[in-house]
Scaffold this active site. Structure first.
Site, PDB file in Angstrom:
ATOM      1  N   ASP A  70      34.348  38.854  37.632  1.00  0.00           N
ATOM      2  CA  ASP A  70      34.271  40.096  36.875  1.00  0.00           C
ATOM      3  C   ASP A  70      34.496  41.199  37.894  1.00  0.00           C
ATOM      4  OD1 ASP A  70      32.191  42.431  36.632  1.00  0.00           O
ATOM      5  OD2 ASP A  70      32.614  41.833  34.583  1.00  0.00           O
ATOM      6  N   LYS A  75      22.770  41.114  28.688  1.00  0.00           N
ATOM      7  CA  LYS A  75      22.036  41.606  29.860  1.00  0.00           C
ATOM      8  C   LYS A  75      20.514  41.440  29.732  1.00  0.00           C
ATOM      9  CE  LYS A  75      25.883  44.232  31.368  1.00  0.00           C
ATOM     10  NZ  LYS A  75      26.761  44.653  30.303  1.00  0.00           N
ATOM     11  N   ASP A 104      38.705  43.353  32.667  1.00  0.00           N
ATOM     12  CA  ASP A 104      38.267  43.372  34.069  1.00  0.00           C
ATOM     13  C   ASP A 104      37.829  41.998  34.557  1.00  0.00           C
ATOM     14  OD1 ASP A 104      36.059  43.244  32.460  1.00  0.00           O
ATOM     15  OD2 ASP A 104      34.914  44.780  33.498  1.00  0.00           O
TER      16      ASP A 104
END
Ligand code: GDD
Ligand code: MG
Length: 342
Positions: free
Chosen positions: A215, A155, A104
C-alpha cells in the site's frame, strides 16, 4: 468489462508530494503508480473509469498523452464522495460484474484468478486479501477457511481485529451492490457498505493470493516500494533520460533531466525530474521533489523536499518535511475518509 479505479482523495499522508500532484500520479520507478494497476487489468477489461476529484486535470492530461489501448473515462466527482460514493457515482458506466481498485496499491494479484474464485463461489462481492502484522492501518476481514467473509471492520484496534487478513484494495462486484450505496453523499465502502452486504447476502468472499502486496499510502511505504521493485528487478539504481550524474548512486531512483554534482553520494533516495543537486552533497533515505535544488556540501537524511524547493549550500537536515510554499487552496489540514481512530 469495466474497472473503476479509485483515484480521488488528497493523499494527505504523502504530503508534501501530494500538494502538487494527484496521489495516483506519484512516480514509482519513474512511472505513475496508477499505470501499475492499469497494466494489471485482464484483457477483458476494455473500459476504465477513473474516479477522481483532487487534481483531476493532471490525471486527465496524463491519459490524453498516454494511450493504454482501452477506453479511459475520467469521472470527476463534484466533491469527494468517499470510496463508496465514488463507486456509486460511476454507476452509469457499469454494464455487468466489475472491478474496483484502490489506486495506491502495487501487487502481484492475478485478477483473472479472482474472477474465477468469484464465479466458483457465486459471490456478490469478492475482495482480495493479504496477511499483515499491522492490521490496524487497514480493513480487516473475518474470513472462514472456505473464503466466506462473515465480518469486516475498517481500521480496528489490534485487540478487535478478527484476523490477520486485510482488504488488499481490489474488489470484483456484482452490479446489485450499487443498490446498497446512497447517491450523492460521502459513503465509505469499507465502513458502511461491506458490513451491509455481508449481513444481507452472506455471499461476500475473500480471495487470498501469493507474491507481494504494498500500500503506497505513506512516505515510508512509498520508499519501501522503490526498494522492493529495484531488488525485484535485480538492479541497483533506476535512471531517467538526459541526466548528468557526476556523483555516485546506491539503491536510488532518478527522474529525467536530473543533475548531480561531483563527489555527491545518494543512497536509497528518490529524485524527481529536473532536480539539481550540487557538489559534495550526501542524500540518504530522501525524496527530492521536481525542479528542486540542493546547494553544495549539504547533508540531508530521511527527509522529503517538496517540488520547487531550494536549499542553500551547507544545509544540514534530518527527518524533516521541507515545504516553504503556501498550502494549495482546498487541501485539508488533516486526513479525511477512512481515518484510523486514535
Ligand atoms: N474518487 C475518490 N473519492 N477516491 C477516493 C476518495 C474519494 O472521496 N477517498 C479515497 N479515495 C481513493 C484513494 O485515492 C485510494 O486509492 C482509495 O480510494 C482508498 O483510500 P485510502 O485513503 O488510500 O484508504 P486507506 O489506504 O486508508 O484504506 C483503504 O485501503 C487499504 C488497503 O490499502 C481501505 O480500502 C482499507 O480497507 C484497505 O485495507
Ligand atoms: Mg491507501
Amino acid at each position: 468489462m469495466e474497472a473503476i479505479i479509485l483515484a480521488g482523495g488528497f493523499g494527505t499522508r504523502l504530503r508534501p508530494l501530494t500538494y502538487t500532484r494527484a496521489k495516483s500520479l506519484l512516480p514509482i520507478l519513474n512511472k505513475p503508480m496508477i499505470t501499475y494497476l492499469i497494466n494489471m487489468l485482464p484483457d477483458k477489461v476494455d473500459k476504465v473509469i477513473l474516479a477522481v476529484n483532487y487534481r483531476k486535470k493532471q490525471i486527465e492530461d496524463y491519459f490524453k498523452k498516454n494511450d493504454f489501448g482501452m477506453k479511459i473515462i475520467v469521472n470527476d466527482e463534484p466533491k469527494p464522495l468517499g470510496t463508496g460514493g465514488a463507486v456509486k457515482f460511476a454507476e452509469r458506466y457499469i454494464t455487468d460484474s466489475f472491478f474496483v481498485l484502490n489506486s495506491d496499491i502495487i501487487c502481484s494479484l492475478n485478477l483473472d484468478e479472482m474472477i474465477k474464485f468469484h464465479m466458483k463461489n457465486n459471490a456478490v462481492s469478492t475482495i482480495s486479501l493479504w496477511p499483515v502484522d499491522n492490521v490496524s492501518e487497514f480493513g480487516v476481514a473475518d474470513v472462514r477457511d472456505d473464503g466466506n467473509i462473515i465480518g469486516f471492520v475498517e481500521k480496528p484496534k489490534p485487540e478487535d481485529a478478527p484476523s490477520d487478513f486485510i482488504n488488499a484494495g481490489a474488489y470484483f462486484l456484482e452490479p446489485e451492490i450499487l443498490d446498497y450505496i446512497e447517491t450523492g453523499r460521502l459513503v465509505s465502502m469499507e465502513k458502511e457498505i461491506f458490513p451491509k452486504i455481508i449481513k444481507d447476502t452472506g455471499r461476500f468472499f475473500g480471495h487470498k493470493f501469493e507474491g507481494y502486496w504494498m500500500d503506497i499510502g505513506r512516505i515510508s511505504s512509498y520508499k519501501e516500494a522503490h526498494n522492493f521493485l529495484l531488488e525485484k528487478q535485480g538492479i541497483n539504481n533506476y535512471q531517467g533520460d538526459n541526466c548528468e550524474i557526476k556523483g555516485s548512486l546506491r539503491k536510488s531512483c532518478i527522474g529525467n533531466n536530473v543533475h548531480i554534482g561531483k563527489n555527491s553520494k545518494l543512497e536509497s533516495t528518490i529524485v524527481y525530474d529536473n532536480a539539481i543537486i550540487g557538489e559534495n552533497v550526501v542524500l540518504s533515505g530522501c525524496i527530492i521533489g521536481e525542479n528542486s535544488k540542493i546547494g553544495s556540501f549539504s547533508s540531508i537524511k530521511n527527509s522529503v523536499l517538496g517540488d520547487n524547493e531550494k536549499l542553500a549550500d551547507n544545509s544540514n537536515i534530518n527527518e524533516r518535511i521541507v515545504w516553504t510554499q503556501p498550502t494549495p487552496e482546498g487541501y485539508p489540514d488533516k486526513q479525511i475518509g477512512n481515518v484510523i481512530e486514535q
